[in-house]
Each structure stands twice: as C-alpha cells, then as structure tokens.
Design a protein around this motif. Structure first.
Motif, PDB file in Angstrom:
ATOM      1  N   ASN A 153       0.807  -1.238   0.000  1.00 57.25           N
ATOM      2  CA  ASN A 153       0.000   0.000   0.000  1.00 57.25           C
ATOM      3  C   ASN A 153       0.831   1.277   0.000  1.00 57.25           C
ATOM      4  OD1 ASN A 153      -2.475  -1.403  -0.028  1.00 57.25           O
ATOM      5  ND2 ASN A 153      -2.467  -1.584   2.210  1.00 57.25           N
ATOM      6  N   ASP A 154       2.170   1.159   0.033  1.00 57.85           N
ATOM      7  CA  ASP A 154       3.011   2.342  -0.093  1.00 57.85           C
ATOM      8  C   ASP A 154       2.818   2.989  -1.460  1.00 57.85           C
ATOM      9  OD1 ASP A 154       4.162   2.186   2.383  1.00 57.85           O
ATOM     10  OD2 ASP A 154       6.127   1.475   1.690  1.00 57.85           O
ATOM     11  N   LEU A 155       2.867   4.322  -1.495  1.00 62.82           N
ATOM     12  CA  LEU A 155       2.954   5.031  -2.771  1.00 62.82           C
ATOM     13  C   LEU A 155       4.424   5.108  -3.153  1.00 62.82           C
ATOM     14  CD1 LEU A 155       0.376   7.939  -2.353  1.00 62.82           C
ATOM     15  CD2 LEU A 155       0.149   5.871  -3.740  1.00 62.82           C
ATOM     16  N   VAL A 156       4.762   4.582  -4.319  1.00 70.95           N
ATOM     17  CA  VAL A 156       6.158   4.481  -4.726  1.00 70.95           C
ATOM     18  C   VAL A 156       6.367   5.104  -6.100  1.00 70.95           C
ATOM     19  CG1 VAL A 156       6.540   2.381  -3.369  1.00 70.95           C
ATOM     20  CG2 VAL A 156       5.813   2.195  -5.753  1.00 70.95           C
ATOM     21  N   MET A 157       7.607   5.464  -6.376  1.00 68.29           N
ATOM     22  CA  MET A 157       7.987   5.934  -7.699  1.00 68.29           C
ATOM     23  C   MET A 157       8.343   4.728  -8.551  1.00 68.29           C
ATOM     24  SD  MET A 157       8.365   8.577  -9.612  1.00 68.29           S
ATOM     25  CE  MET A 157       8.454   9.925  -8.423  1.00 68.29           C
ATOM     26  N   VAL A 158       7.689   4.635  -9.717  1.00 65.97           N
ATOM     27  CA  VAL A 158       7.933   3.529 -10.639  1.00 65.97           C
ATOM     28  C   VAL A 158       8.768   4.060 -11.802  1.00 65.97           C
ATOM     29  CG1 VAL A 158       6.907   1.753 -12.093  1.00 65.97           C
ATOM     30  CG2 VAL A 158       5.738   2.477  -9.996  1.00 65.97           C
ATOM     31  N   LEU A 159       9.896   3.412 -12.053  1.00 68.12           N
ATOM     32  CA  LEU A 159      10.813   3.851 -13.100  1.00 68.12           C
ATOM     33  C   LEU A 159      10.847   2.844 -14.230  1.00 68.12           C
ATOM     34  CD1 LEU A 159      13.787   4.884 -10.794  1.00 68.12           C
ATOM     35  CD2 LEU A 159      11.981   6.362 -11.681  1.00 68.12           C
ATOM     36  N   LEU A 160      10.656   3.322 -15.451  1.00 73.48           N
ATOM     37  CA  LEU A 160      10.788   2.486 -16.644  1.00 73.48           C
ATOM     38  C   LEU A 160      11.966   3.010 -17.433  1.00 73.48           C
ATOM     39  CD1 LEU A 160       9.880   0.344 -18.662  1.00 73.48           C
ATOM     40  CD2 LEU A 160       8.356   2.063 -19.668  1.00 73.48           C
ATOM     41  N   ARG A 161      13.002   2.196 -17.550  1.00 70.94           N
ATOM     42  CA  ARG A 161      14.206   2.614 -18.251  1.00 70.94           C
ATOM     43  C   ARG A 161      14.268   1.913 -19.606  1.00 70.94           C
ATOM     44  NH1 ARG A 161      16.953   5.467 -14.541  1.00 70.94           N
ATOM     45  NH2 ARG A 161      16.773   4.861 -12.341  1.00 70.94           N
ATOM     46  N   LYS A 170       3.747   7.409 -10.644  1.00 70.07           N
ATOM     47  CA  LYS A 170       3.420   7.039  -9.276  1.00 70.07           C
ATOM     48  C   LYS A 170       2.620   5.738  -9.288  1.00 70.07           C
ATOM     49  CE  LYS A 170       4.871  10.444  -6.523  1.00 70.07           C
ATOM     50  NZ  LYS A 170       5.703  10.230  -5.318  1.00 70.07           N
ATOM     51  N   GLY A 171       2.859   4.916  -8.278  1.00 71.15           N
ATOM     52  CA  GLY A 171       2.116   3.675  -8.179  1.00 71.15           C
ATOM     53  C   GLY A 171       1.905   3.277  -6.727  1.00 71.15           C
ATOM     54  N   GLN A 172       1.028   2.319  -6.523  1.00 74.24           N
ATOM     55  CA  GLN A 172       0.754   1.807  -5.178  1.00 74.24           C
ATOM     56  C   GLN A 172       1.231   0.364  -5.098  1.00 74.24           C
ATOM     57  OE1 GLN A 172      -3.401   1.606  -4.040  1.00 74.24           O
ATOM     58  NE2 GLN A 172      -2.888   1.677  -1.861  1.00 74.24           N
ATOM     59  N   ALA A 173       2.135   0.097  -4.164  1.00 73.70           N
ATOM     60  CA  ALA A 173       2.676  -1.258  -4.020  1.00 73.70           C
ATOM     61  C   ALA A 173       1.586  -2.229  -3.590  1.00 73.70           C
ATOM     62  CB  ALA A 173       3.814  -1.260  -3.008  1.00 73.70           C
ATOM     63  N   LEU A 174       1.581  -3.385  -4.209  1.00 69.08           N
ATOM     64  CA  LEU A 174       0.584  -4.410  -3.890  1.00 69.08           C
ATOM     65  C   LEU A 174       1.145  -5.512  -2.993  1.00 69.08           C
ATOM     66  CD1 LEU A 174      -1.145  -4.734  -7.384  1.00 69.08           C
ATOM     67  CD2 LEU A 174      -1.804  -3.312  -5.434  1.00 69.08           C
ATOM     68  N   GLY A 175       2.389  -5.335  -2.552  1.00 66.14           N
ATOM     69  CA  GLY A 175       2.995  -6.326  -1.660  1.00 66.14           C
ATOM     70  C   GLY A 175       4.256  -5.766  -1.041  1.00 66.14           C
ATOM     71  N   ASN A 187      -0.595   1.123 -11.150  1.00 69.12           N
ATOM     72  CA  ASN A 187      -0.497   2.476 -11.680  1.00 69.12           C
ATOM     73  C   ASN A 187      -1.764   3.219 -11.272  1.00 69.12           C
ATOM     74  OD1 ASN A 187      -0.688   4.798 -13.365  1.00 69.12           O
ATOM     75  ND2 ASN A 187       0.699   3.837 -14.858  1.00 69.12           N
ATOM     76  N   THR A 188      -1.630   4.260 -10.470  1.00 73.03           N
ATOM     77  CA  THR A 188      -2.804   4.935  -9.905  1.00 73.03           C
ATOM     78  C   THR A 188      -3.595   5.715 -10.958  1.00 73.03           C
ATOM     79  OG1 THR A 188      -1.364   6.767  -9.255  1.00 73.03           O
ATOM     80  CG2 THR A 188      -1.828   5.089  -7.590  1.00 73.03           C
ATOM     81  N   LEU A 189      -2.986   5.992 -12.139  1.00 75.60           N
ATOM     82  CA  LEU A 189      -3.695   6.712 -13.198  1.00 75.60           C
ATOM     83  C   LEU A 189      -4.413   5.763 -14.147  1.00 75.60           C
ATOM     84  CD1 LEU A 189      -1.109   9.515 -14.056  1.00 75.60           C
ATOM     85  CD2 LEU A 189      -3.175   9.702 -12.672  1.00 75.60           C
ATOM     86  N   THR A 190      -3.699   4.738 -14.632  1.00 78.61           N
ATOM     87  CA  THR A 190      -4.291   3.821 -15.617  1.00 78.61           C
ATOM     88  C   THR A 190      -4.949   2.605 -14.972  1.00 78.61           C
ATOM     89  OG1 THR A 190      -2.252   2.533 -15.852  1.00 78.61           O
ATOM     90  CG2 THR A 190      -2.477   4.492 -17.234  1.00 78.61           C
ATOM     91  N   LYS A 191      -4.690   2.383 -13.664  1.00 76.19           N
ATOM     92  CA  LYS A 191      -5.210   1.221 -12.931  1.00 76.19           C
ATOM     93  C   LYS A 191      -4.666  -0.105 -13.460  1.00 76.19           C
ATOM     94  CE  LYS A 191      -7.580   4.048 -10.467  1.00 76.19           C
ATOM     95  NZ  LYS A 191      -7.034   4.446  -9.148  1.00 76.19           N
ATOM     96  N   LYS A 192      -3.567  -0.053 -14.193  1.00 70.46           N
ATOM     97  CA  LYS A 192      -2.924  -1.283 -14.662  1.00 70.46           C
ATOM     98  C   LYS A 192      -1.910  -1.761 -13.629  1.00 70.46           C
ATOM     99  CE  LYS A 192      -3.427  -0.695 -19.646  1.00 70.46           C
ATOM    100  NZ  LYS A 192      -4.201  -1.945 -19.816  1.00 70.46           N
TER     101      LYS A 192
END
Length: 215
Positions: A153-161, A170-175, A187-192
């Motif tokens: 449930n942490d809000l984390v920074m997701v990096l795609l290189r 921004k994303g919400q950790a699921l574990g 992904n809190t915007l696209t819900k993917k």
C-alpha cells in the motif's frame, strides 16, 4: 589449586591439540566436589601430565602433579566445549532492523549451538526481524530476512528505463519486497498492474520484458 586452575590447564591442552579453537573455552565439571588443594607456593603449582578426552560422551580423565605433594592427583568428569554466539540484548518488535548494538556475546555449548542452528553475527546485522523476539534470544537465519524497502500500500515511484530514456509514474505497491525482489505495483492513473523490481531507495524499476502497453 582449585577447579578453575585445573580447568585452565585442561583447556590449554585441548587448545594445543586443536580441539579448542581460539574463540572457544570449556566448562569442565569434576566428579569430585569442592576441589581445593593446598600446593606449595611456587610459580607453577600444578601441571597436567595426562589427559584422556572422549568427545562422543564428553567424558574426560586427567592426571596432575601438584607442587609439594608426592602422589599425583587423578580426576575425571565431563567437558562441554563452549562457542561464542550472538544473543539479543533487548526485546525487539517484528520489523526491527538489527545492528551490532542489539547483540552481546554469550558462550554456549557447541552441541546446543549446532542443534539450535544459531546464526553468526555477520549473518544477522542489517537484517530485519520476522517476528517479535525477546531479550536473551539466540536467532536463527529463519528468524530474519532482508529489510523491506517497499511495503504493501506504499505510494512508490515507478521507473521504466529504456536506453537513455527514463519514464517515471506514481504507483501503489501491492505487496512487500526487499531490495532486488519482485513486486507488483498498481499504476494509480491507468489502474494497470505493473511488474517490477524493488530498488534499495524504495522505488520500483520495471522489468522491460514484462512491460505492459498502456503503462
């Protein structure tokens, strides 16, 4: 000359034989209670002349010469080989990250250390407790894990290189995940749901082969 003096002579002999390593000591229990012998006041009041030690049964028999006494002293008993083991100084809650200050060294029977599977200090420092642990406890490797850097449930920074380009969302950790472990992020915007790897700084890096269109 008392039991502690005789124990020291036995320990020295076992160390010379290679049975006792430098960081080890012994707990010798004599069959004769209250060993206390008046020896002549010389620099070396007692000398170990013979020692038989049976590791399988922990039994020993020994012969000493005591200064000022004509007859040799024959004794027997049992020996526990003691090894150093890290022991918690205070009770700690689950999730605590361990440091050297959390431990003191205790000497415990080698057989108990092996049977208990006690972990070495170097294998504990920097690890995170899996469960609440009380003061005086000897820890096993199963009692600890790598510290969690991403929690559910942490809000984390997701990096795609991708090459020189880096995309961040921004994303919400699921574990929960330690550094280097896989973790799913929403992904809190696209819900993917994105599949990534937790980084030591608490961000999540997307594994390119699992990238989903419409990130």
């Amino acid at each position: 000359v008392d039991a502690s003096v005789l124990s020291g002579l036995i320990a020295d002999d076992l160390r010379r034989r290679g049975v006792l390593l430098p960081d080890m000591t012994i707990d010798a229990r004599f069959d004769i209670a209250n060993l206390n012998i008046n020896a002549e006041a010389v620099e070396t009041p007692a000398v170990l002349t013979e020692l038989r030690y049976l590791p399988q049964s922990a039994r020993f028999s020994a012969r000493f010469t005591i200064a000022g006494i004509d007859q040799p002293l024959d004794v027997s008993g049992t020996i526990d080989l003691l090894v150093p083991a890290p022991r918690l100084v205070n009770s700690l809650a689950a999730g605590a990250v361990l440091t050297a200050a959390d431990f003191e060294t205790a000497m415990v029977p080698e057989a108990s250390a092996i049977a208990g599977g006690y972990a070495e200090l170097d294998d504990l420092i920097g690890k995170q407790l899996q469960r609440q642990s009380r003061a005086g406890m000897m820890l096993k490797l199963s009692d600890v894990a790598e510290p969690v850097v991403v929690a559910r449930n942490d809000l984390v920074m997701v990096l795609l290189r991708s090459g020189a380009m880096t995309l961040s969302v921004k994303g919400q950790a699921l574990g929960n995940a330690a550094a280097g472990e896989p973790v799913d992020v929403l992904n809190t915007l696209t819900k993917k749901i994105l599949h990534g790897i937790a980084r030591p700084d608490g961000s999540v890096e997307i594994v390119i082969s699992y990238t989903v269109a419409g990130l």
